[in-house]
Write a protein that holds these residues in place. Structure first.
Motif, mmCIF file in Angstrom:
data_model
loop_
_atom_site.group_PDB
_atom_site.id
_atom_site.type_symbol
_atom_site.label_atom_id
_atom_site.label_comp_id
_atom_site.label_asym_id
_atom_site.label_seq_id
_atom_site.Cartn_x
_atom_site.Cartn_y
_atom_site.Cartn_z
ATOM 1 N N HIS A 155 -36.088 32.642 -6.269
ATOM 2 C CA HIS A 155 -34.684 32.750 -6.683
ATOM 3 C C HIS A 155 -34.354 34.216 -6.874
ATOM 4 C CE1 HIS A 155 -30.965 32.257 -8.913
ATOM 5 N NE2 HIS A 155 -31.484 32.925 -9.926
ATOM 6 N N ARG A 156 -33.247 34.682 -6.265
ATOM 7 C CA ARG A 156 -32.817 36.075 -6.431
ATOM 8 C C ARG A 156 -31.943 36.159 -7.678
ATOM 9 N NH1 ARG A 156 -32.653 39.610 -2.026
ATOM 10 N NH2 ARG A 156 -30.599 40.358 -2.638
ATOM 11 N N PRO A 157 -32.461 36.740 -8.765
ATOM 12 C CA PRO A 157 -31.693 36.766 -10.012
ATOM 13 C C PRO A 157 -30.503 37.714 -9.940
ATOM 14 C CG PRO A 157 -33.735 37.993 -10.257
ATOM 15 C CD PRO A 157 -33.798 37.325 -8.915
ATOM 16 N N THR A 158 -29.445 37.330 -10.637
ATOM 17 C CA THR A 158 -28.290 38.215 -10.768
ATOM 18 C C THR A 158 -28.626 39.314 -11.775
ATOM 19 O OG1 THR A 158 -27.348 36.793 -12.483
ATOM 20 C CG2 THR A 158 -26.619 36.431 -10.208
ATOM 21 N N ALA A 159 -28.096 40.497 -11.540
ATOM 22 C CA ALA A 159 -28.417 41.632 -12.407
ATOM 23 C C ALA A 159 -27.297 42.655 -12.386
ATOM 24 C CB ALA A 159 -29.721 42.295 -11.957
ATOM 25 N N ILE A 160 -27.234 43.461 -13.438
ATOM 26 C CA ILE A 160 -26.370 44.638 -13.467
ATOM 27 C C ILE A 160 -27.145 45.784 -14.105
ATOM 28 C CG2 ILE A 160 -24.153 43.426 -13.567
ATOM 29 C CD1 ILE A 160 -24.113 44.117 -16.591
ATOM 30 N N ILE A 161 -26.752 46.993 -13.741
ATOM 31 C CA ILE A 161 -27.218 48.186 -14.452
ATOM 32 C C ILE A 161 -26.063 48.599 -15.350
ATOM 33 C CG2 ILE A 161 -28.024 50.554 -14.241
ATOM 34 C CD1 ILE A 161 -29.058 49.862 -11.449
ATOM 35 N N TRP A 162 -26.252 48.453 -16.644
ATOM 36 C CA TRP A 162 -25.184 48.663 -17.627
ATOM 37 C C TRP A 162 -25.412 49.991 -18.326
ATOM 38 C CZ3 TRP A 162 -24.180 48.038 -23.129
ATOM 39 C CH2 TRP A 162 -22.835 47.722 -23.426
ATOM 40 N N GLN A 163 -24.672 51.005 -17.919
ATOM 41 C CA GLN A 163 -24.858 52.363 -18.414
ATOM 42 C C GLN A 163 -24.163 52.555 -19.750
ATOM 43 O OE1 GLN A 163 -23.238 55.323 -15.831
ATOM 44 N NE2 GLN A 163 -24.499 56.989 -16.632
ATOM 45 N N ASN A 164 -24.582 53.588 -20.490
ATOM 46 C CA ASN A 164 -23.915 53.934 -21.744
ATOM 47 C C ASN A 164 -22.420 54.119 -21.495
ATOM 48 O OD1 ASN A 164 -23.422 54.671 -24.356
ATOM 49 N ND2 ASN A 164 -24.380 56.679 -24.217
ATOM 50 N N GLY A 165 -21.603 53.526 -22.354
ATOM 51 C CA GLY A 165 -20.158 53.554 -22.176
ATOM 52 C C GLY A 165 -19.655 52.362 -21.390
ATOM 53 N N GLY A 166 -20.559 51.472 -20.976
ATOM 54 C CA GLY A 166 -20.169 50.275 -20.251
ATOM 55 C C GLY A 166 -20.041 50.455 -18.761
ATOM 56 N N PHE A 167 -20.388 51.625 -18.220
ATOM 57 C CA PHE A 167 -20.291 51.845 -16.778
ATOM 58 C C PHE A 167 -21.321 50.990 -16.042
ATOM 59 C CE2 PHE A 167 -18.319 55.769 -18.310
ATOM 60 C CZ PHE A 167 -17.195 55.812 -17.496
ATOM 61 N N VAL A 168 -20.873 50.437 -14.934
ATOM 62 C CA VAL A 168 -21.715 49.564 -14.117
ATOM 63 C C VAL A 168 -21.666 50.045 -12.668
ATOM 64 C CG1 VAL A 168 -21.962 47.222 -13.199
ATOM 65 C CG2 VAL A 168 -21.441 47.555 -15.611
ATOM 66 N N ALA A 169 -22.833 50.116 -12.049
ATOM 67 C CA ALA A 169 -22.902 50.493 -10.636
ATOM 68 C C ALA A 169 -22.592 49.272 -9.784
ATOM 69 C CB ALA A 169 -24.298 51.026 -10.306
ATOM 70 N N GLY A 170 -21.526 49.377 -8.977
ATOM 71 C CA GLY A 170 -21.117 48.255 -8.141
ATOM 72 C C GLY A 170 -21.431 48.478 -6.679
ATOM 73 N N GLU A 171 -20.772 47.701 -5.830
ATOM 74 C CA GLU A 171 -21.003 47.799 -4.392
ATOM 75 C C GLU A 171 -20.644 49.193 -3.888
ATOM 76 O OE1 GLU A 171 -18.839 44.721 -2.458
ATOM 77 O OE2 GLU A 171 -19.941 43.101 -3.461
ATOM 78 N N GLY A 172 -21.405 49.656 -2.886
ATOM 79 C CA GLY A 172 -21.142 50.964 -2.322
ATOM 80 C C GLY A 172 -21.793 52.104 -3.070
ATOM 81 N N ASN A 186 -26.568 41.981 -7.272
ATOM 82 C CA ASN A 186 -25.722 42.734 -8.192
ATOM 83 C C ASN A 186 -24.545 41.869 -8.629
ATOM 84 O OD1 ASN A 186 -24.251 44.644 -9.609
ATOM 85 N ND2 ASN A 186 -24.491 46.249 -8.078
ATOM 86 N N ALA A 187 -24.452 41.639 -9.933
ATOM 87 C CA ALA A 187 -23.415 40.754 -10.460
ATOM 88 C C ALA A 187 -22.093 41.466 -10.693
ATOM 89 C CB ALA A 187 -23.890 40.124 -11.769
ATOM 90 N N SER A 188 -22.000 42.741 -10.354
ATOM 91 C CA SER A 188 -20.785 43.505 -10.659
ATOM 92 C C SER A 188 -19.548 42.900 -10.022
ATOM 93 C CB SER A 188 -20.950 44.954 -10.206
ATOM 94 O OG SER A 188 -21.093 45.028 -8.804
ATOM 95 N N SER A 189 -19.694 42.389 -8.786
ATOM 96 C CA SER A 189 -18.525 41.836 -8.092
ATOM 97 C C SER A 189 -17.977 40.596 -8.791
ATOM 98 C CB SER A 189 -18.873 41.509 -6.642
ATOM 99 O OG SER A 189 -19.923 40.564 -6.580
ATOM 100 N N SER A 190 -18.837 39.870 -9.500
ATOM 101 C CA SER A 190 -18.371 38.676 -10.218
ATOM 102 C C SER A 190 -17.480 39.042 -11.393
ATOM 103 C CB SER A 190 -19.560 37.844 -10.703
ATOM 104 O OG SER A 190 -20.292 38.535 -11.689
ATOM 105 N N PHE A 191 -17.535 40.307 -11.817
ATOM 106 C CA PHE A 191 -16.658 40.791 -12.889
ATOM 107 C C PHE A 191 -15.435 41.524 -12.318
ATOM 108 C CE2 PHE A 191 -20.931 40.714 -14.821
ATOM 109 C CZ PHE A 191 -20.680 39.876 -15.895
ATOM 110 N N GLY A 192 -15.290 41.493 -10.994
ATOM 111 C CA GLY A 192 -14.159 42.152 -10.356
ATOM 112 C C GLY A 192 -14.303 43.650 -10.232
ATOM 113 N N LEU A 193 -15.538 44.154 -10.309
ATOM 114 C CA LEU A 193 -15.768 45.595 -10.243
ATOM 115 C C LEU A 193 -16.113 46.029 -8.826
ATOM 116 C CD1 LEU A 193 -17.970 46.022 -13.447
ATOM 117 C CD2 LEU A 193 -15.500 46.326 -13.229
#
Length: 280
Positions: A155-172, A186-193
């Motif tokens: 199973h490919r787990p969903t994940a995010i890199i959650w930086q200080n200040g709430g910044f998240v690395a998304g697609e691209g 990368n779960a960032s797209s599921s949050f609309g990021l």
């Protein structure tokens, strides 16, 4: 930053900062410094970025960086250093780079690499510029080996890199590619990021991914300013896996890619071990 190279030289002689040698290579970018630490010969370097002298902002080893004088991004300081080559990045303004060119300095500029391919191309570009092609290729080989195809997970787990200040690395972003290469979604797209975005803590708690790569200080301790957030996120430990991930690992590619890959690979191995234990 101390303005004006003569003053910097004077303070360096009083404070123990290494003396400046004109006619060398100078860098005012901490990401470039990290590459130089791997591929440059010490005698080539005349100065490094002021950011590389501080553990909180350095990507190169601080002990290595402090062998050399520190430069900021001001054009007058760089010109006064009388380098034979300036390596600069996106921290320097277009006006600074224009002033350097007008002064007749040889300038090599690299930006933020959004892909592994471009990251490797930048390493090779810098290696050619400083005449260290073989050393550059050795670093490229290590980067490629660090992102070699991992064992498949059931199973490919969903994940995010959650930086200080709430910044998240998304697609691209390079971080997005590294997540995918190590078996995560990368779960960032599921949050609309898209690309880099800010993910509020409340939103994260309502719909957490399976893995959160979370920032810590350069010395490995949790951010004091984030203590309340950390306590809240700890409430998700039964729902998601929290993996410590220093902010500095998001600043650069180059050799930092190897460190990031090691973190992601370890997390993947831990998840695989858990999945095997839970298998019937």
């Amino acid at each position: 930053m101390i303005r004006g190279w003569p003053l910097l030289l004077f303070l360096g002689s009083c404070s123990g900062q290494p003396a400046f040698a004109p006619g060398g290579i100078v860098s005012n970018n901490p990401c470039i410094d990290a590459i130089l630490a791997e591929i440059a010969a010490p005698h080539q370097i005349a100065a490094v970025s002021v950011y590389s002298h501080e553990s909180a902002s350095a990507s190169a080893p601080v002990g290595w960086a402090r062998q050399f004088p520190a430069l900021g991004t001001a054009a007058e300081d760089i010109i006064a250093a009388k380098p034979r080559l300036v390596l600069t990045g996106n921290l320097a303004s277009a006006g600074t780079n224009a002033a350097l060119a007008k002064a007749g300095l040889d300038v090599v500029t690299v930006g933020v690499a959004p892909t592994l391919e471009e990251d490797i191309a930048q390493v090779r570009h810098i290696a050619r510029a400083i005449g260290r092609i073989d050393a550059g290729e050795a670093l490229v080989t290590r980067i490629k080996q660090s992102v070699s195809t991992p064992p498949a997970m059931p199973h490919r787990p969903t994940a995010i890199i959650w930086q200080n200040g709430g910044f998240v690395a998304g697609e691209g972003t390079l971080q997005d590619e590294l997540l995918r290469r190590h078996g995560f979604r990368n779960a960032s797209s599921s949050f609309g990021l898209k690309s880099w975005g800010i993910l509020p803590l409340e939103t994260l708690i309502r719909n957490p991914p399976e893995v959160i790569f979370m920032p810590v200080n350069a010395d490995g301790t949790e951010e004091r300013a984030m203590s309340a957030r950390v306590q809240l996120i700890n409430n998700l430990r039964n729902k998601t896996r929290i993996v410590h991930f220093p902010d500095r690992l998001l600043y650069c590619g180059g050799p930092t890619t190897i460190t990031v890959s090691a973190k992601l690979a370890k997390a993947r191995e831990d998840i695989l071990a858990t999945q095997k234990k839970g298998a019937p």
